[in-house]
Every structure is written in C-alpha cells, then in structure tokens.
Write a protein that holds these residues in place. Structure first.
Motif, short mmCIF file in Angstrom:
data_model
loop_
_atom_site.label_atom_id
_atom_site.label_comp_id
_atom_site.label_asym_id
_atom_site.label_seq_id
_atom_site.Cartn_x
_atom_site.Cartn_y
_atom_site.Cartn_z
N TYR A 290 53.43 37.14 31.87
CA TYR A 290 52.60 36.16 32.58
C TYR A 290 51.59 36.82 33.51
N SER A 291 52.08 37.34 34.64
CA SER A 291 51.15 37.85 35.65
C SER A 291 50.36 39.05 35.16
N GLY A 292 50.95 39.85 34.26
CA GLY A 292 50.23 41.00 33.72
C GLY A 292 49.04 40.58 32.86
N LYS A 293 49.26 39.61 31.97
CA LYS A 293 48.15 39.14 31.14
C LYS A 293 47.14 38.35 31.96
N ALA A 294 47.62 37.61 32.96
CA ALA A 294 46.70 36.87 33.82
C ALA A 294 45.82 37.83 34.62
N MET A 295 46.42 38.90 35.12
CA MET A 295 45.62 39.88 35.86
C MET A 295 44.65 40.60 34.93
N ALA A 296 45.06 40.86 33.70
CA ALA A 296 44.14 41.46 32.73
C ALA A 296 42.93 40.56 32.53
N GLY A 297 43.17 39.25 32.47
CA GLY A 297 42.07 38.31 32.34
C GLY A 297 41.16 38.33 33.56
N MET A 298 41.77 38.36 34.75
CA MET A 298 40.96 38.38 35.96
C MET A 298 40.11 39.65 36.04
N ILE A 299 40.69 40.79 35.66
CA ILE A 299 39.95 42.05 35.65
C ILE A 299 38.74 41.95 34.73
N ASP A 300 38.95 41.37 33.55
CA ASP A 300 37.85 41.24 32.60
C ASP A 300 36.76 40.31 33.14
N LEU A 301 37.17 39.23 33.80
CA LEU A 301 36.19 38.33 34.40
C LEU A 301 35.36 39.04 35.46
N VAL A 302 36.01 39.89 36.25
CA VAL A 302 35.28 40.67 37.27
C VAL A 302 34.29 41.61 36.60
N ARG A 303 34.75 42.33 35.59
CA ARG A 303 33.90 43.32 34.93
C ARG A 303 32.71 42.68 34.21
N ASN A 304 32.87 41.42 33.81
CA ASN A 304 31.80 40.73 33.11
C ASN A 304 31.03 39.78 34.02
N ASP A 305 31.18 39.98 35.34
CA ASP A 305 30.39 39.27 36.35
C ASP A 305 30.55 37.76 36.30
N TYR A 306 31.77 37.32 35.99
CA TYR A 306 32.05 35.88 36.07
C TYR A 306 31.96 35.40 37.52
N PHE A 307 32.39 36.26 38.44
CA PHE A 307 32.32 35.96 39.86
C PHE A 307 31.07 36.60 40.46
N SER A 308 30.40 35.90 41.35
CA SER A 308 29.22 36.45 42.01
C SER A 308 29.62 37.62 42.91
N PRO A 309 28.74 38.61 43.08
CA PRO A 309 29.03 39.75 43.96
C PRO A 309 29.41 39.28 45.37
N GLY A 310 30.44 39.91 45.92
CA GLY A 310 30.89 39.57 47.26
C GLY A 310 31.82 38.38 47.33
N THR A 311 32.13 37.79 46.17
CA THR A 311 33.02 36.62 46.14
C THR A 311 34.43 36.99 46.61
N ASN A 312 35.06 36.08 47.35
CA ASN A 312 36.47 36.23 47.72
C ASN A 312 37.31 35.50 46.67
N VAL A 313 38.12 36.25 45.94
CA VAL A 313 38.92 35.69 44.84
C VAL A 313 40.40 35.86 45.18
N MET A 314 41.16 34.81 44.98
CA MET A 314 42.61 34.89 45.18
C MET A 314 43.32 34.81 43.83
N PHE A 315 44.23 35.74 43.62
CA PHE A 315 45.08 35.75 42.42
C PHE A 315 46.46 35.29 42.81
N LEU A 316 46.98 34.29 42.10
CA LEU A 316 48.34 33.81 42.36
C LEU A 316 49.33 34.66 41.57
N HIS A 317 50.12 35.44 42.29
CA HIS A 317 51.12 36.30 41.65
C HIS A 317 52.41 35.51 41.47
N THR A 318 52.74 35.19 40.24
CA THR A 318 53.88 34.32 39.95
C THR A 318 55.20 35.07 39.79
#
Length: 332
Positions: A290-318
């Motif tokens: 769960y959390s490993g694949k979810a974090m992999a997704g979040m990393i990819d979203l960061v690398r592909n600029d899904y979030f604007s620069p300087g954005t504060n993002v919270m990851f829910l660690h389950t």
C-alpha cells in the motif's frame, strides 16, 4: 459533522504527528515541501490506518453484543493484523478469511503479518482462492461460529464501510486542527486507495468541513474508473451517515492507476525505489503493498510536475511495515 454521536472504543486518543521530511524532499529535487501524516504510528500491534476504522467498527460490534470478530483480507493483510490485535485487546475471538490473490502466495509458516496472526493467537484462518466471494466466505465461517454458541460480527475487508470510513472523516478534522495549531498550510493530500475506506472518509471529512484541500488517491489494485466509482459511492454513503448536507460531487475523487504494476501486492521497481529512498533519507518504513506503491506514485507526480513548485504536499502514511519481512528477497 457531530462525530460524538457514534460509539467508538477510543483506540485513538492522541493525534499522530505531521512530520516534515526535508531530506526526502531534497532527494526529489526540492520541487515541493513534503510532510507525512504518521498514521503508521497509531496504536495497535505494529500500528497502521485500520485502527481508526476499527475504533468505530468494534464499538458497533460490542454494542450489538458480539463476542467474536470475523474479517477478511489478502494473505499479508494489515487490516487482518489490526483487527485481530484489537479483538485480542477486547477479549474477543477473531477468525480470518484470507484471499490468495496471487497463486502460491499463502505460506503456512510465512513471515510478516502471517507470523503475527499466529503470535497473537488467531482462532482460525480460512484460505480461499483469488476472486472468491469474500462476504459469502465470511458468512460461512459465521454460521460455524454460531453453531458453537458464539455471537459473531463481520467486518468487511479493510473495515471499509460507512462505519469504518467515519474514522477517516475524524482524521480529516484532526489534520485541520493540527495545521491550524502549527500555522501550516497544506496544498495537496496524497493517500493510498485500496479498499476505499481511508480515501472516502478523508474526502468526506475535508469536503464536509469546507477545507478545500484536494486529495489524490494512488491505486494499489484497480483501474482508475472502477476505483473512483467505489470511493465515490462509499463517500456518499459515509457523508449521509455523518449528516453532511450536500452530496459529495464525483469530481472530489481523483485516483491514479499507473503504479499498480502487474497486480495487487506484486512488487514494482518504483515501489522498491520509494521504500528504499524514504528509509535511507528519513528512517521511515513503508510497506510493499500500500504505502510503498502510493509513495511511488507521489514521487512520480512530483517528478512530472503535477504539483506546482513550492507546493506543500502531505502524504498519508497508512503503515504496514510488518509486511516488509515477507518480501525480503525483493529488497535484498
């Protein structure tokens, strides 16, 4: 939302920390500021998100006079571990139905969560093939238990019904209080999306309180369209239970299915990278399912600029790190 009207067991007495992870953020290029909501530190045997759901589900079971809990999950189910743990604490019997979603994945003498099932004294384990009617299988176990004079209560997989999802509506309110107290603004929330209770409950809590924090769910098994419908349906049901006046719009549910890989619980290169990177930068353990694949997704979203620069993002660690020990060959 008046959550005090619903019975709960008070398993969650203190907020879990919101932890800044600057070294990890830097390792991702420093594009965003990442924070982790540490629900892996919740009470219960080895912690994890299901404690919030079970707080309400087991209270409902006890209110109905049950002395036995029956639930289901995959062979390394974190939900089954925590359901068993809280049943033990309550002096209740617990029977598990495990779905072998990957043929040959059930090991009678397996490590990880399966070892903890045995250690905590599970009353019985029934193993069924992938794709089985899990409710039907649990009902069969329930009939057997009733024949012995016991009073069973069935909790669905992941405790993902409106009762369980209430725990994550409460978590959304907890997060908002913490953000206010810490003078912290969060622009986006990323959550694992599996049996849907965590994702749906969080959406209800945020939408029902007008928090305006968008939520992205990272799928661990299903296709995007299927998962979004499941999450939305549960969110609508949960919102109705909690008295949210407006129906949850479908556009509040966003899921990404690019990170499932070959299937549920099957390792991916991006999951392995995510688990290792967080461990080696922040000493925080993820789980491989769960959390490993979810974090992999979040990393990819960061690398592909899904979030604007300087954005504060919270990851829910389950949570779910005990499952790592059933995947030793994957990481060595």
């Amino acid at each position: 939302m008046n959550l005090t009207q619903f019975p709960r067991r008070n398993y969650v007495q203190d907020p879990t920390p919101i932890e800044a992870v600057p070294t990890f953020s830097k390792a991702l290029g420093g594009k965003i500021n990442l924070f982790i909501k540490r629900d892996d530190l919740l009470p219960g045997c080895a912690g994890g998100n299901k404690t919030r759901k079970l707080d309400y589900c087991i209270a409902d079971a006890l209110e109905k006079g049950a002395d036995t809990i029956i639930t289901c999950g995959a062979v390394q189910s974190n939900h089954c571990r925590l359901t068993l743990a809280w049943a033990v604490k309550e002096g209740m019997d617990c029977h598990l139905v495990l779905e072998e979603r990957v043929p040959g994945s059930y090991k009678e003498n397996g490590s990880g969560n399966h070892f903890l099932f045995q250690l905590m004294g599970v009353k019985s384990i029934t193993v069924v093939p992938g794709g089985s009617d899990m409710l039907g299988e649990m009902e069969q176990v329930s009939e057997k238990v009733k024949s012995t004079g016991k009073k069973p209560y069935i909790i669905p997989g992941g405790a993902s019904n409106a009762i369980g999802a209430t725990g994550y509506a409460a978590c959304a309110l907890e997060i908002q209080h913490q953000l206010f107290s810490q003078n912290l603004s969060i622009d986006h929330l990323v959550v694992p999306s599996g049996s849907a209770g965590t994702h749906a409950g969080m959406v209800v809590g945020m939408y029902g309180s007008n928090a305006n924090i968008p939520i992205a769910g990272i799928n661990v098994s299903r296709k995007k369209q299927v998962q979004e419908e499941i999450v939305h349906n549960l969110a609508v049901e949960t919102a109705k239970r909690l008295g949210v006046r407006e129906k949850i719009p479908a556009d509040q549910i966003t899921c990404f299915d690019n990170y499932v890989g070959a299937g549920y619980s099957l390792p991916t290169d991006s999951m392995i990278e995510a688990v290792k990177l967080l461990a080696r930068t922040e000493s925080i353990l993820l789980d491989p399912v769960y959390s490993g694949k979810a974090m992999a997704g979040m990393i990819d979203l960061v690398r592909n600029d899904y979030f604007s620069p300087g954005t504060n993002v919270m990851f829910l660690h389950t949570g779910g790190s005990p499952a790592l020990y059933a995947y030793l060959d994957t990481f060595r």
